[in-house]
Write a protein that holds these residues in place. Structure first.
Motif, PDB file in Angstrom:
ATOM      1  N   ASP A   4      77.254  63.815  -0.435  1.00 29.70           N
ATOM      2  CA  ASP A   4      78.897  63.933   0.298  1.00 29.70           C
ATOM      3  C   ASP A   4      79.199  65.036   0.781  1.00 29.70           C
ATOM      4  O   ASP A   4      79.908  65.127   1.546  1.00 29.70           O
ATOM      5  CB  ASP A   4      79.507  63.272  -0.788  1.00 29.70           C
ATOM      6  N   TYR A   5      78.459  66.174   0.406  1.00 31.60           N
ATOM      7  CA  TYR A   5      78.387  67.235   0.538  1.00 31.60           C
ATOM      8  C   TYR A   5      77.739  67.757   1.520  1.00 31.60           C
ATOM      9  O   TYR A   5      76.394  68.379   1.572  1.00 31.60           O
ATOM     10  CB  TYR A   5      78.977  68.008  -0.454  1.00 31.60           C
ATOM     11  N   THR A   6      77.794  68.004   3.303  1.00 28.42           N
ATOM     12  CA  THR A   6      77.100  68.101   3.840  1.00 28.42           C
ATOM     13  C   THR A   6      76.216  69.877   3.588  1.00 28.42           C
ATOM     14  O   THR A   6      75.098  69.587   3.841  1.00 28.42           O
ATOM     15  CB  THR A   6      78.146  68.774   5.238  1.00 28.42           C
ATOM     16  N   ALA A   7      77.210  70.725   2.760  1.00 25.24           N
ATOM     17  CA  ALA A   7      75.940  71.132   2.848  1.00 25.24           C
ATOM     18  C   ALA A   7      75.292  71.677   1.606  1.00 25.24           C
ATOM     19  O   ALA A   7      74.014  71.736   1.623  1.00 25.24           O
ATOM     20  CB  ALA A   7      77.047  72.707   2.047  1.00 25.24           C
ATOM     21  N   THR A   8      75.269  71.086   1.013  1.00 23.80           N
ATOM     22  CA  THR A   8      73.964  70.214   0.079  1.00 23.80           C
ATOM     23  C   THR A   8      72.824  69.763   0.633  1.00 23.80           C
ATOM     24  O   THR A   8      71.793  70.368  -0.064  1.00 23.80           O
ATOM     25  CB  THR A   8      74.895  69.482  -1.250  1.00 23.80           C
ATOM     26  N   LYS A   9      72.634  69.003   1.403  1.00 23.69           N
ATOM     27  CA  LYS A   9      71.683  68.442   1.959  1.00 23.69           C
ATOM     28  C   LYS A   9      71.070  68.635   3.588  1.00 23.69           C
ATOM     29  O   LYS A   9      70.212  69.566   3.759  1.00 23.69           O
ATOM     30  CB  LYS A   9      72.405  67.337   3.143  1.00 23.69           C
ATOM     31  N   ASN A  10      72.231  69.846   3.676  1.00 26.12           N
ATOM     32  CA  ASN A  10      72.022  71.443   4.756  1.00 26.12           C
ATOM     33  C   ASN A  10      70.802  72.161   3.242  1.00 26.12           C
ATOM     34  O   ASN A  10      69.990  72.959   4.079  1.00 26.12           O
ATOM     35  CB  ASN A  10      72.752  72.315   5.168  1.00 26.12           C
ATOM     36  N   VAL A  11      71.616  72.742   2.815  1.00 23.35           N
ATOM     37  CA  VAL A  11      70.012  73.119   1.961  1.00 23.35           C
ATOM     38  C   VAL A  11      69.369  72.798   1.467  1.00 23.35           C
ATOM     39  O   VAL A  11      68.006  73.478   1.510  1.00 23.35           O
ATOM     40  CB  VAL A  11      70.587  74.107   0.279  1.00 23.35           C
TER      41      VAL A  11
END
Length: 282
Positions: free
Chosen positions: A172-179
């Motif tokens: 849900d949190y884009t930053a987590t997937k980006n990491v």
């Protein structure tokens, strides 16, 4: 959970019952308040003031053990100050490792993004009547994943949310997937499959006691439904979704979670070491 027993003590007893060893409490020299709000206020002041509460001497030397489990509650988004006090001015034990801050660039969109797929799968309501239900999980596959490529196989990690969370929360949190994307892009971890699942279902009581009932039964959903559904479709090291092949591929499977997801991780440790080699309670 036993009446009057804190969650950390409860899970510590489960681990102790399963693996043996010594169970040693870290006891403050001065008692903390027992009432919740008073304790929360006390802990916040301790954190804000950089407190380092004294504690009684441990009866063992942790460095003399090959494996050490250290459990503590999260107070105001970090470990209690007494844990800092217990580790200051000491050389880190060989059994421990420390993390570093995630670079801000890792939170931006990658040029090589992975894909997240919704997966609905058949399950049962193990807490209530065992009725047939449908549950949902979300599956991350790395950039370049090809469902028609039967030769390339991937390690897999299952991640669990905390109290009141839901399937797919880690994405849900884009930053987590980006990491995840950047870690793979930069070669810091190999391409892998990541599953964001839930111990809840459409009938669940999401209150704290109801949540405990759900995660205590989740290992059954994992073994009988979720894992076969995911690994029968996506290309992990399991040759098939049979119980035999899932167990044979345990060295390529991990499970982790945050908050109540961390407790769920410990429950998986108690029940599912035949299927899982690596555990990440957060």
């Amino acid at each position: 959970m036993a009446d009057g027993m804190a969650s950390v003590e409860w899970i510590a007893n489960i681990i102790h019952d399963n693996v043996g060893g010594e169970l040693i409490p870290i006891i403050p020299s001065e008692d903390y308040p027992l009432e919740y709000e008073a304790l929360a206020d006390y802990a916040k002041k301790e954190r804000d003031n950089g407190g380092r509460p004294a504690f009684e001497n441990l009866s063992i030397d942790p460095a003399s053990y090959d494996v050490v489990f250290v459990g503590y509650p999260i107070w105001w988004y970090e470990m209690p100050m007494i844990m800092d006090a217990s580790s200051e001015n000491k050389e880190p034990m060989e059994q421990t490792r420390y993390t570093t801050v995630v670079p801000s660039s890792y939170k931006t969109e990658s040029d090589y993004p992975g894909n997240v797929t919704r997966l609905d799968y058949a399950s049962k309501d193990y807490v209530r009547d065992g009725a047939a239900i449908t549950k949902t999980a979300y599956v991350y596959t790395p950039y370049g994943y090809d469902e028609n490529d039967e030769e390339t196989r991937y390690n897999i990690i299952y991640l669990m949310h905390g109290w009141g969370g839901h399937a797919g929360e880690y994405f849900d949190y884009t930053a987590t997937k980006n990491v995840f994307d950047h870690l793979i892009e930069n070669g810091e971890i190999p391409p892998l499959i990541i599953v964001s699942a839930s111990f809840y279902n459409e009938n669940s009581d999401t209150g704290f006691s109801g949540s405990i009932a759900e995660f205590r039964q989740f290992h059954r959903d994992f073994e009988e439904n979720l894992m076969p559904a995911v690994e029968g479709r996506f290309h992990t090291y399991a040759k098939s979704a049979s119980d035999e092949d899932l167990k044979a591929s345990r060295d390529h499977r991990a499970f982790g979670g945050f908050s109540l997801g961390s407790v769920t991780t410990w429950m998986q440790f108690c029940y599912d070491t035949d299927y899982i080699s690596y555990f990440l309670p957060m």
